[in-house]
Design a protein around this motif. Structure first.
Motif, mmCIF file in Angstrom:
data_model
loop_
_atom_site.group_PDB
_atom_site.id
_atom_site.type_symbol
_atom_site.label_atom_id
_atom_site.label_comp_id
_atom_site.label_asym_id
_atom_site.label_seq_id
_atom_site.Cartn_x
_atom_site.Cartn_y
_atom_site.Cartn_z
ATOM 1 N N UNK A 46 0.572 -1.015 0.070
ATOM 2 C CA UNK A 46 0.117 -0.151 0.077
ATOM 3 C C UNK A 46 0.736 1.085 -0.198
ATOM 4 N N UNK A 47 1.363 1.562 -0.890
ATOM 5 C CA UNK A 47 2.249 2.173 -1.181
ATOM 6 C C UNK A 47 2.009 4.064 -0.776
ATOM 7 N N UNK A 48 3.050 4.676 -0.623
ATOM 8 C CA UNK A 48 1.720 6.070 -0.519
ATOM 9 C C UNK A 48 0.747 6.127 1.308
ATOM 10 N N UNK A 49 0.433 5.544 2.167
ATOM 11 C CA UNK A 49 -0.104 4.909 3.059
ATOM 12 C C UNK A 49 0.540 5.237 4.198
ATOM 13 N N UNK A 50 -0.302 6.045 5.271
ATOM 14 C CA UNK A 50 0.849 6.434 6.558
ATOM 15 C C UNK A 50 0.603 5.732 7.708
ATOM 16 N N UNK A 51 1.832 5.313 7.791
ATOM 17 C CA UNK A 51 1.102 4.569 9.184
ATOM 18 C C UNK A 51 1.700 5.223 10.827
ATOM 19 N N UNK A 72 1.903 9.681 -9.689
ATOM 20 C CA UNK A 72 3.072 9.618 -10.485
ATOM 21 C C UNK A 72 3.029 8.170 -10.529
ATOM 22 N N UNK A 73 2.651 6.893 -11.479
ATOM 23 C CA UNK A 73 3.260 5.541 -11.424
ATOM 24 C C UNK A 73 5.238 5.349 -11.399
ATOM 25 N N UNK A 74 5.320 6.080 -12.027
ATOM 26 C CA UNK A 74 7.358 5.625 -11.003
ATOM 27 C C UNK A 74 7.272 6.216 -9.279
ATOM 28 N N UNK A 75 6.790 6.341 -8.915
ATOM 29 C CA UNK A 75 6.745 6.487 -7.333
ATOM 30 C C UNK A 75 5.920 5.268 -6.800
ATOM 31 N N UNK A 76 5.028 4.749 -7.219
ATOM 32 C CA UNK A 76 4.934 3.614 -6.815
ATOM 33 C C UNK A 76 5.879 2.491 -7.483
ATOM 34 N N UNK A 77 6.269 2.704 -8.035
ATOM 35 C CA UNK A 77 7.365 1.698 -8.611
ATOM 36 C C UNK A 77 8.967 2.154 -7.230
ATOM 37 N N UNK A 78 9.335 2.875 -7.195
ATOM 38 C CA UNK A 78 9.897 3.217 -6.285
ATOM 39 C C UNK A 78 10.109 2.537 -5.178
#
Length: 164
Positions: A46-51, A72-78
């Motif tokens: 779950x990229x981008x989801x704060x914990x 920004x799709x590349x940020x998901x990959x990174x």
């Protein structure tokens, strides 16, 4: 007889220190793993989801560009790639420590110290982005973990290879 007794006491004291160091190394590596692994899994699943485990995680994600992953799709990959790498490294730290693999402990320990240094040298930029994006807890955990891995493996927390 007095020298032999004194030598035996010194040897016993050294064994106690080495045992305490080995226990401290295992405890710290396990604690860092418990703290870091949920973030690694989050970055993968779950990229981008704060914990809420680390204060300022939402600010950190925002400053890293991971809060706008949908844009920004590349940020998901990174994010996912970093999550997989950190997960692998942390699992290797735990396995090498509990199995006593000295050379692996040294390499991973030096890597953790290096990562803590890189994070520390860039801390000013993160804080300029947001005062809440303070990486100090992670920097401290990685630095201490790395130091214990290196020192523990050199002093004797790991298994020595038996000579044939």
């Amino acid at each position: 007889a007095l020298r032999a007794e004194s030598g035996a006491k010194a040897a016993e004291g050294c064994r106690r220190v080495m045992t305490a160091l080995e226990s401290a190394t295992k405890l710290v590596v396990l604690a860092v793993g418990i703290a870091v692994l949920p973030h690694c899994v989050r970055d993968i699943a779950a990229p981008g989801t704060p914990l809420p485990l680390f204060p300022g995680d939402a600010a950190y994600l925002d400053c890293a560009g991971f809060s706008g992953i949908g844009r920004v799709p590349t940020q998901r990959y990174l994010s996912q790639a970093l999550g997989v790498m950190m997960l692998s490294i942390q699992l290797a730290c735990m396995c090498s420590t509990f199995q006593g693999e000295r050379s692996t402990m040294q390499i991973l320990g030096l890597g953790a110290i290096g990562l803590a240094y890189v994070m520390l040298s860039n801390q000013e930029a993160w804080l300029a982005c947001s005062p809440e994006a303070d990486g100090s807890p992670i920097i401290a955990m990685l630095g201490i973990e790395g130091l214990l891995l290196v020192v523990g493996s050199v002093i004797g927390a790991g298994k020595k290879k038996k000579a044939d």
